[in-house]
Scaffold this motif. Structure first.
Motif, PDB file in Angstrom:
ATOM      1  N   GLU A 148       3.403  63.840-136.599  1.00 29.37           N
ATOM      2  CA  GLU A 148       3.236  62.842-137.514  1.00 29.37           C
ATOM      3  C   GLU A 148       4.123  62.799-138.633  1.00 29.37           C
ATOM      4  OE1 GLU A 148       1.013  64.630-135.964  1.00 29.37           O
ATOM      5  OE2 GLU A 148      -0.585  63.570-135.219  1.00 29.37           O
ATOM      6  N   ILE A 149       4.423  64.096-139.223  1.00 31.70           N
ATOM      7  CA  ILE A 149       5.278  64.314-140.402  1.00 31.70           C
ATOM      8  C   ILE A 149       6.814  63.642-139.849  1.00 31.70           C
ATOM      9  CG2 ILE A 149       6.615  65.752-141.981  1.00 31.70           C
ATOM     10  CD1 ILE A 149       3.723  67.275-141.977  1.00 31.70           C
ATOM     11  N   ALA A 150       7.246  63.978-138.944  1.00 24.69           N
ATOM     12  CA  ALA A 150       8.713  63.623-138.328  1.00 24.69           C
ATOM     13  C   ALA A 150       8.738  62.322-138.075  1.00 24.69           C
ATOM     14  CB  ALA A 150       8.766  64.572-137.206  1.00 24.69           C
ATOM     15  N   PRO A 187       8.907  72.116-134.848  1.00 24.36           N
ATOM     16  CA  PRO A 187       9.906  71.716-134.429  1.00 24.36           C
ATOM     17  C   PRO A 187      10.577  70.247-134.283  1.00 24.36           C
ATOM     18  CG  PRO A 187       8.129  72.068-132.939  1.00 24.36           C
ATOM     19  CD  PRO A 187       7.757  72.386-133.972  1.00 24.36           C
ATOM     20  N   ASP A 188       9.496  69.185-134.541  1.00 24.81           N
ATOM     21  CA  ASP A 188       9.725  67.839-134.637  1.00 24.81           C
ATOM     22  C   ASP A 188      10.337  67.499-135.808  1.00 24.81           C
ATOM     23  OD1 ASP A 188       9.071  67.517-131.898  1.00 24.81           O
ATOM     24  OD2 ASP A 188       6.975  66.608-132.268  1.00 24.81           O
ATOM     25  N   SER A 189       9.784  68.183-136.868  1.00 26.29           N
ATOM     26  CA  SER A 189      10.098  67.802-138.446  1.00 26.29           C
ATOM     27  C   SER A 189      11.356  68.572-138.654  1.00 26.29           C
ATOM     28  CB  SER A 189       8.920  68.278-139.239  1.00 26.29           C
ATOM     29  OG  SER A 189       7.540  67.770-139.180  1.00 26.29           O
ATOM     30  N   LEU A 190      11.530  69.681-138.124  1.00 29.04           N
ATOM     31  CA  LEU A 190      12.813  70.247-138.317  1.00 29.04           C
ATOM     32  C   LEU A 190      14.026  69.461-137.709  1.00 29.04           C
ATOM     33  CD1 LEU A 190      14.753  72.696-139.406  1.00 29.04           C
ATOM     34  CD2 LEU A 190      14.109  73.801-137.082  1.00 29.04           C
ATOM     35  N   ALA A 191      13.761  69.038-136.561  1.00 28.83           N
ATOM     36  CA  ALA A 191      14.904  68.231-135.786  1.00 28.83           C
ATOM     37  C   ALA A 191      15.308  67.084-136.865  1.00 28.83           C
ATOM     38  CB  ALA A 191      14.500  67.764-134.491  1.00 28.83           C
ATOM     39  N   VAL A 192      14.140  66.276-137.394  1.00 28.38           N
ATOM     40  CA  VAL A 192      14.367  65.014-138.053  1.00 28.38           C
ATOM     41  C   VAL A 192      14.984  65.434-139.394  1.00 28.38           C
ATOM     42  CG1 VAL A 192      13.209  62.972-139.267  1.00 28.38           C
ATOM     43  CG2 VAL A 192      12.513  63.761-136.840  1.00 28.38           C
ATOM     44  N   ALA A 193      14.419  66.310-140.026  1.00 24.52           N
ATOM     45  CA  ALA A 193      15.081  66.814-141.409  1.00 24.52           C
ATOM     46  C   ALA A 193      16.599  67.093-141.317  1.00 24.52           C
ATOM     47  CB  ALA A 193      14.277  68.056-141.863  1.00 24.52           C
TER      48      ALA A 193
END
Length: 354
Positions: A148-150, A187-193
């Motif tokens: 959700e954050i990503a 993992p998802d948030s890291l990729a988007v960040a």
């Protein structure tokens, strides 16, 4: 004096003159900073400490700047946010456009950032900025809501936000985070960040409220992933008068190079920063969360002062113009120093002239 000195001075002054000519800034308001120092201004006690009125007098109010708020939502129907939404945002709890705010935390942070200047109660740091609110969860650690954050970050970026207020962090010391471990946690948030920082975004995080010498995972993340630093700010909370770290805040620690200090309220029922509660009443809030929101608002206000700078250039200018005198010279505690918006508003970005 050497010829090199004179040549350096000539080049520096010439470059400064060229940059002044290149920078297209809003016309000054034509009034002195004290014209902005209203009861509403002084009610939000952090504004005077960081000299926000000097920035307002030079046109830095957040006009045309969009901020994404990733939090517990926002009650957008309150008077303080009339005209302040760029987009309804999205509620990942109820899976629908727009948000509610059951906890009130997101509304409080929105007030610190961009509550209206309307002669009522208080106003936000960037009172002309616009918000895109996202609600990602009402309890548990942020890593439960990685997807959700990503999605919120990406959606906010797609809708025009380049500044992202994240008044939350996972309760893992930054000193224990590696790239491999963070990939397991978020993992998802890291990729988007990574993608959004590469595309010019700036993320703001609080250091945390445990009164420890190191920040939590997200504010310290560039220590493990240096490519994030150009789009990252960590924030420590000072007492209301700026005299020292407050009774909650973690230090900058390993985040010192991208960390800044601002008021975040003292302990006690009537000693926080004034903001807007979810019911529309004004209330006090204290800690590194409102401190982070104050910095996000400052970035928005400064962006409108220097619209031709990228958000990451605005970030670096904010960090380069801090007050590093006295106690603020302690980078372990205060990072780059106390935010100084008068200096940031008046100094030519990227140029230091003795």
């Amino acid at each position: 004096m050497s010829c090199r000195y004179f040549v350096t001075r000539i080049l520096t002054i010439t470059l400064a003159s060229l940059l002044v000519g290149c920078l297209s800034t809003p016309e000054p308001s034509g009034v002195e900073p004290n014209a902005f120092e209203t009861p509403e201004y002084h009610a939000q006690r952090g504004l005077a400490v960081v000299k926000a009125s000097a920035l307002y007098a030079l046109g830095g109010t957040g006009q045309d700047v969009v901020v994404a708020l990733i939090d517990s939502g926002l009650d957008a129907g309150l008077n303080e946010f009339e005209g302040r939404l760029a987009d309804p945002g999205f509620d990942h709890v109820e899976n629908r456009p727009g948000t509610v705010d059951r906890l009130g935390h997101g509304t409080q942070m929105a007030g610190i950032i961009a509550a209206n200047k309307d002669d009522q109660g208080m106003h936000g740091m960037a009172f002309n900025a616009r918000l895109i609110p996202f609600r990602f969860g009402d309890d548990n650690e942020p890593f439960f809501f990685d997807q959700e954050i990503a999605q919120s970050w990406q959606s906010g970026f797609d809708k025009g936000a380049r500044l992202f207020n994240n008044s939350w962090a996972n309760a893992i010391p930054a000193t224990e985070i590696s790239e491999a471990r963070y990939k397991q946690v978020m993992p998802d948030s890291l990729a988007v960040a990574r993608k959004l920082v590469s595309d010019g975004a700036v993320f703001v995080f609080p250091t945390g409220n445990e009164l420890k010498r190191e920040p939590l995972a997200e504010p310290g993340l560039p220590a493990a992933l240096p490519e994030l630093e150009k789009g990252w700010i960590a924030v420590v909370a000072l007492k209301n008068d700026g005299s020292a770290i407050n009774g909650k805040s973690n230090y900058c620690g390993i985040a010192a190079a991208w960390c800044i200090a601002v008021p975040g309220g003292d302990s006690g029922a009537q000693a926080g920063l004034l903001t807007v509660g979810k019911d529309g009443h004004y209330m006090q809030t204290a800690g590194t969360s409102p401190a982070a929101a104050l910095v996000t608002g400052a970035l928005a206000a400064l962006q409108s002062r220097y619209p031709q700078l990228s958000p990451q250039q605005v970030r670096e200018h904010l960090l380069a113009t801090t007050n590093r005198s006295g106690i603020y010279a302690n980078s372990e505690a205060y990072g780059r120093g106390l935010m100084d918006l008068e200096e940031a508003a008046r100094r030519i970005p990227g140029i230091l002239i003795d």
